[in-house]
Every structure is written in C-alpha cells, then in structure tokens.
Design a protein around this motif. Structure first.
Motif, PDB file in Angstrom:
ATOM      1  N   VAL A   1       8.878  19.056   9.783  1.00  0.00           N
ATOM      2  CA  VAL A   1       8.293  19.459   8.502  1.00  0.00           C
ATOM      3  C   VAL A   1       7.132  18.532   8.137  1.00  0.00           C
ATOM      4  N   ARG A   2       7.355  17.237   8.288  1.00  0.00           N
ATOM      5  CA  ARG A   2       6.341  16.246   7.904  1.00  0.00           C
ATOM      6  C   ARG A   2       5.080  16.357   8.761  1.00  0.00           C
ATOM      7  N   GLU A   3       5.245  16.580  10.055  1.00  0.00           N
ATOM      8  CA  GLU A   3       4.101  16.595  10.970  1.00  0.00           C
ATOM      9  C   GLU A   3       3.418  17.956  11.049  1.00  0.00           C
ATOM     10  N   ALA A   4       4.058  18.998  10.573  1.00  0.00           N
ATOM     11  CA  ALA A   4       3.458  20.333  10.600  1.00  0.00           C
ATOM     12  C   ALA A   4       2.288  20.407   9.627  1.00  0.00           C
ATOM     13  N   GLY A   5       1.369  21.288   9.915  1.00  0.00           N
ATOM     14  CA  GLY A   5       0.239  21.472   9.009  1.00  0.00           C
ATOM     15  C   GLY A   5      -0.832  22.343   9.624  1.00  0.00           C
ATOM     16  N   ILE A   6      -1.816  22.694   8.829  1.00  0.00           N
ATOM     17  CA  ILE A   6      -2.929  23.510   9.297  1.00  0.00           C
ATOM     18  C   ILE A   6      -3.643  22.792  10.449  1.00  0.00           C
ATOM     19  N   ASP A   7      -3.911  23.519  11.524  1.00  0.00           N
ATOM     20  CA  ASP A   7      -4.602  23.031  12.728  1.00  0.00           C
ATOM     21  C   ASP A   7      -3.734  22.151  13.625  1.00  0.00           C
ATOM     22  N   VAL A   8      -2.473  21.932  13.284  1.00  0.00           N
ATOM     23  CA  VAL A   8      -1.573  21.164  14.159  1.00  0.00           C
ATOM     24  C   VAL A   8      -1.226  22.029  15.377  1.00  0.00           C
ATOM     25  N   ARG A   9      -1.294  21.432  16.553  1.00  0.00           N
ATOM     26  CA  ARG A   9      -0.965  22.155  17.784  1.00  0.00           C
ATOM     27  C   ARG A   9       0.547  22.160  17.994  1.00  0.00           C
ATOM     28  N   LEU A  10       1.065  23.343  18.332  1.00  0.00           N
ATOM     29  CA  LEU A  10       2.516  23.517  18.409  1.00  0.00           C
ATOM     30  C   LEU A  10       3.143  22.661  19.498  1.00  0.00           C
ATOM     31  N   GLY A  11       2.450  22.460  20.616  1.00  0.00           N
ATOM     32  CA  GLY A  11       2.998  21.629  21.689  1.00  0.00           C
ATOM     33  C   GLY A  11       3.167  20.185  21.272  1.00  0.00           C
ATOM     34  N   GLU A  12       2.211  19.668  20.500  1.00  0.00           N
ATOM     35  CA  GLU A  12       2.305  18.287  20.013  1.00  0.00           C
ATOM     36  C   GLU A  12       3.424  18.159  18.983  1.00  0.00           C
ATOM     37  N   LEU A  13       3.564  19.164  18.131  1.00  0.00           N
ATOM     38  CA  LEU A  13       4.618  19.146  17.117  1.00  0.00           C
ATOM     39  C   LEU A  13       5.992  19.069  17.780  1.00  0.00           C
ATOM     40  N   GLY A  14       6.172  19.822  18.860  1.00  0.00           N
ATOM     41  CA  GLY A  14       7.436  19.769  19.596  1.00  0.00           C
ATOM     42  C   GLY A  14       7.744  18.371  20.107  1.00  0.00           C
ATOM     43  N   GLY A  15       6.700  17.637  20.504  1.00  0.00           N
ATOM     44  CA  GLY A  15       6.895  16.269  20.984  1.00  0.00           C
ATOM     45  C   GLY A  15       7.399  15.332  19.905  1.00  0.00           C
ATOM     46  N   TYR A  16       6.879  15.486  18.684  1.00  0.00           N
ATOM     47  CA  TYR A  16       7.341  14.656  17.565  1.00  0.00           C
ATOM     48  C   TYR A  16       8.819  14.920  17.279  1.00  0.00           C
ATOM     49  N   ILE A  17       9.196  16.193  17.321  1.00  0.00           N
ATOM     50  CA  ILE A  17      10.595  16.567  17.067  1.00  0.00           C
ATOM     51  C   ILE A  17      11.510  15.970  18.134  1.00  0.00           C
ATOM     52  N   GLN A  18      11.123  16.118  19.391  1.00  0.00           N
ATOM     53  CA  GLN A  18      11.945  15.613  20.496  1.00  0.00           C
ATOM     54  C   GLN A  18      12.107  14.100  20.420  1.00  0.00           C
TER      55      GLN A  18
END
Length: 422
Positions: free
Chosen positions: A232-249
């Motif tokens: 939730v914190r790292e999500a946002g406009i223009d955020v790439r989904l692959g990078e977001l998955g890395g933060y979660i993992q």
C-alpha cells in the motif's frame, strides 16, 4: 414557537414585542421579552421540541447506511501522500483544483467506493468480534453476507455482495466458501482467512484479514500484514508493478515463525497476486505480483487496486484442490450457441442476478436454481463461465492473507478500506 405574553394593568401600555432565538441545542431556551412601554426586560422560558435521535447500528449489523448517512456522504479512507517523483501531486494547486471540479461521474465513483468500504468496516468489526471456534463455516459466511446485504441495502445489480465470502482455512489460501451441506466447523488451532467484498453500482471494495485463536502463528500474521502495508505504501501513480512486487516480497520474507520448536521461514505465495479492479469486474486486467519480476506495467491515475498479500509456512505455491464453489461469468465471454436448454436457462439467471460479478453455488441456491451442476459445468467448458477452485499450499502448512483497496486519486492515494482494526 409562539410565546404568550402577560397582560398589562396599564391601559396606556403597548403590547410587548418579542425577540426569541432558537439555538437548536435540544434544551429549554430563555426568551427575552422586551416591554416597549417601560423598556424593562422580562425572561420567559419556551419549550424546545425534542431532537430526533440519530440512527445507530444494530448488533448484529442490519441497519442500512442510508439511515446512518442520510446525506449520502461517506467517510474518506486513509489518505497517504504520493512518494518520489509524484510528491508534487499532493501540493499541486492545479491537481487539487481539477479534482475539486472533477466531473460528477468521478465524484460519484468515489462515494460509491466509500459507501462499500463503510459497509465492509462495519460488517467486519462484528465478524472479527464474534467469529469463534465451534462455529460452522456456513454460519460464519451467512452472518457476514446478511450484514453486507442489509447495510448496502441490496438492490439487484445496483448494490450488494461483491463476491462470495472466502473463509479459507490453514493450508488453503483462497477461494473456499462452503457449498450447501458443508458441515465444516472452525477449530481452535485453525488459521482463518476472511475475504469478502461489497459493491455499489459495480464499484467493488475488496478487503481481507486473517484470524487465529492461539499465538502460534502471530509472526505469520504480522509478516503478511506488514507486507500488505508495504504494498500500500509503495504503490502509486507511475509505479511499476514488477518493482512493487519486490518490495512486498522483501518485507514478507524478512520474517520467521516458530512452530513446535522448529523455526520456519515465511514465504511469499508466488503464484497469487493483487489486482486492479474494474466496473463489475473484480480482476481488472493488471496483476500485482508478490515477488520481484520484470513487469514494467505502471499504475495509472484514476485506477484502483486490491493490494493483497499471502504468506505461507509451506512451499510458497498453491494448486487447485477440493470441490469448487467460486464462479464468474467471463467479461468478454464468447457468444456460443448452447445445446443444453438447462445451460441457456442458467446463463439467463446468472446474467440477471450476477452479471460479471463472482458468485458461488450457495448464491444460485438462493436465486432459486436447482439441479444446475450439469448446466454450470457446461458453461465452464464452453468458456462462458470461469471456475475458481480452492487454492492450497502443501498439506500441514499454514497460510495467511491481508488485503486493502486503494484509490489512486490525482492528488493523493486513498486507502479506502482502512479501518481501526487493520
């Protein structure tokens, strides 16, 4: 309210004038009566009409939100500023002005999602308090769904349940809800995922939490909740989904859990994901994987997403397992001539009652359908309806889930499903 004045004994005196203010405080007000003949002020009390009592929620929750929010304005979720290259959006006067003057459809969309979110918060508050070992899974889901239908004031495809209530247990991570006749009972050592949705005019609110009844798996729950909040914190406009998955993992797999004297790593379930949400479509086309990957797809302004994470003490992968309960008509389903009359009839019922919203076999029972399994399986085989069997990690492992719906507004990120509980 008219206040009678005292008669004067002096025939030369005029009728006194009155100046009475209503402060709407629900108490007796003091009226100042000015005698125009002498200039003297006299005080009299006027009776106040009793104020209307505000509607309050019942226990279990069954009072519709229109009675609790008669102005149809629903609470905003948690507001989080955008990060990095999008920090400017939060303070941009231009974006604020544009959002304030946004077309009526956008403002209506916000209110529809917030209304669904408020239903979710109130229903889950009761569920989290009252779900206990010894309850049947049927009782648990029906209590949640009855509350949802009452609070959202179910009205065909205008408002209602967003998808079947998932109550997956232990190694089963998702897509289990009891079919009619299921006698499963919740046990003291179970790890229970509660995943339910609410929709208003096709705008679906998707949120989930995990319950346990001893402390063995507290660290597992902490890991998954932390991973969801990271997403939730790292999500946002223009955020790439692959990078977001890395933060979660990275967040998830920093945890360990001790079970029976053995320390187990918490693993991200790699083949489950969050997703964008579209109108009457729970999976809107974009996937938020829970592992770092090469997906360069960006989140965009105006979209909204379900950020959901799953952790496991097992292998970190799920497979189809068990009797299917979840189904949904495919959004772009092909128009195929159906040979079975029962399949044609069932499809009409699905279109009328659910459209492209997910449903389960209990919902078909509720709609009055009988002896429909052959027809339902035929619709699946023809590619018109998608089946979603339970998804399970290896036997003996435990899985947990948390999920929030976020709205990517032009100026700010709104976690619409946030509550005091999670």
């Amino acid at each position: 309210m008219t206040v009678a004045t005292e008669e004067s004994n002096d025939l030369n005196k005029k009728e006194p004038s009155q100046n009475i203010e209503d402060d709407d405080d629900g108490e007796d007000d003091v009226a100042e009566v000015v005698d125009s003949g002498t200039g003297d002020a006299k005080k009299k009390k006027k009776k106040k009409k009793p104020k209307k009592k505000k509607a309050t929620q019942s226990d279990p929750p069954r009072v519709g939100l229109s009675k609790l929010f008669p102005n149809n304005i629903y609470p905003e979720g948690e507001l989080q500023p955008y990060k990095d290259d999008n920090v400017w959006r939060t303070t941009s006067e231009e974006k604020r002005y544009l959002e304030k003057l946004a077309n009526e459809d956008l403002q209506t969309t916000y209110q529809n999602i917030r209304r669904a979110a408020e239903v979710h918060r109130q229903v889950r508050a009761h569920a989290r308090k009252h779900i206990k070992p010894g309850m049947s899974m049927i009782d648990i889901v029906e209590n949640i769904e009855n509350g949802t239908r009452s609070l959202v004031e179910e009205n065909g495809l205008e408002s209602g349940v967003g998808f079947p209530t998932g109550v997956s247990i232990n190694n089963c991570a998702a897509h289990y809800t009891p079919n009619a006749g299921d006698t499963t009972v919740l046990k003291e050592g179970d790890v229970l995922k509660v995943d339910f949705g609410v929709h208003v005019k096709g705008r679906i609110l998707d949120s989930a939490f995990t319950l346990t009844f001893d402390h063995t798996y507290d660290k597992l729950i902490e890991a998954v909740k932390d991973a969801t909040n990271t997403g939730v914190r790292e999500a946002g406009i223009d955020v790439r989904l692959g990078e977001l998955g890395g933060y979660i993992q990275e967040t998830m797999e920093a945890y360990e859990v001790e079970v029976g004297g053995k320390v187990l790593p918490v693993k991200t379930i790699q083949n489950l994901s969050g997703h964008s949400i579209a109108l009457y479509n729970i999976h809107g086309g974009k996937s938020v994987m829970q592992i770092k990957n090469d997906d360069l797809t960006k989140m965009e302004e105006g979209e909204y997403f379900a950020i959901e994470t799953f952790g496991s003490t097992g292998r970190g992968r799920v497979v189809d397992s068990g009797e299917c309960s979840h189904y949904a008509k495919i959004v772009d389903a092909p128009k195929i001539p159906l040979r079975l009359a029962s399949a044609k009839s069932l499809l009409k019922s699905i279109d009328k009652n659910f459209g492209t919203l997910p449903f389960c076999r209990r919902y078909l029972d509720r709609a009055g359908e009988t002896k429909y399994l052959l027809a339902l399986n035929h619709l699946v085989q023809q590619g018109i309806v998608q089946d979603y069997p339970p998804l399970c990690d290896q036997f003996g492992s435990m899985t947990a889930q948390f999920e929030h719906t976020i709205l990517l507004r032009p100026t700010v990120k709104e976690v619409v499903s946030r509550g005091d509980d999670y």
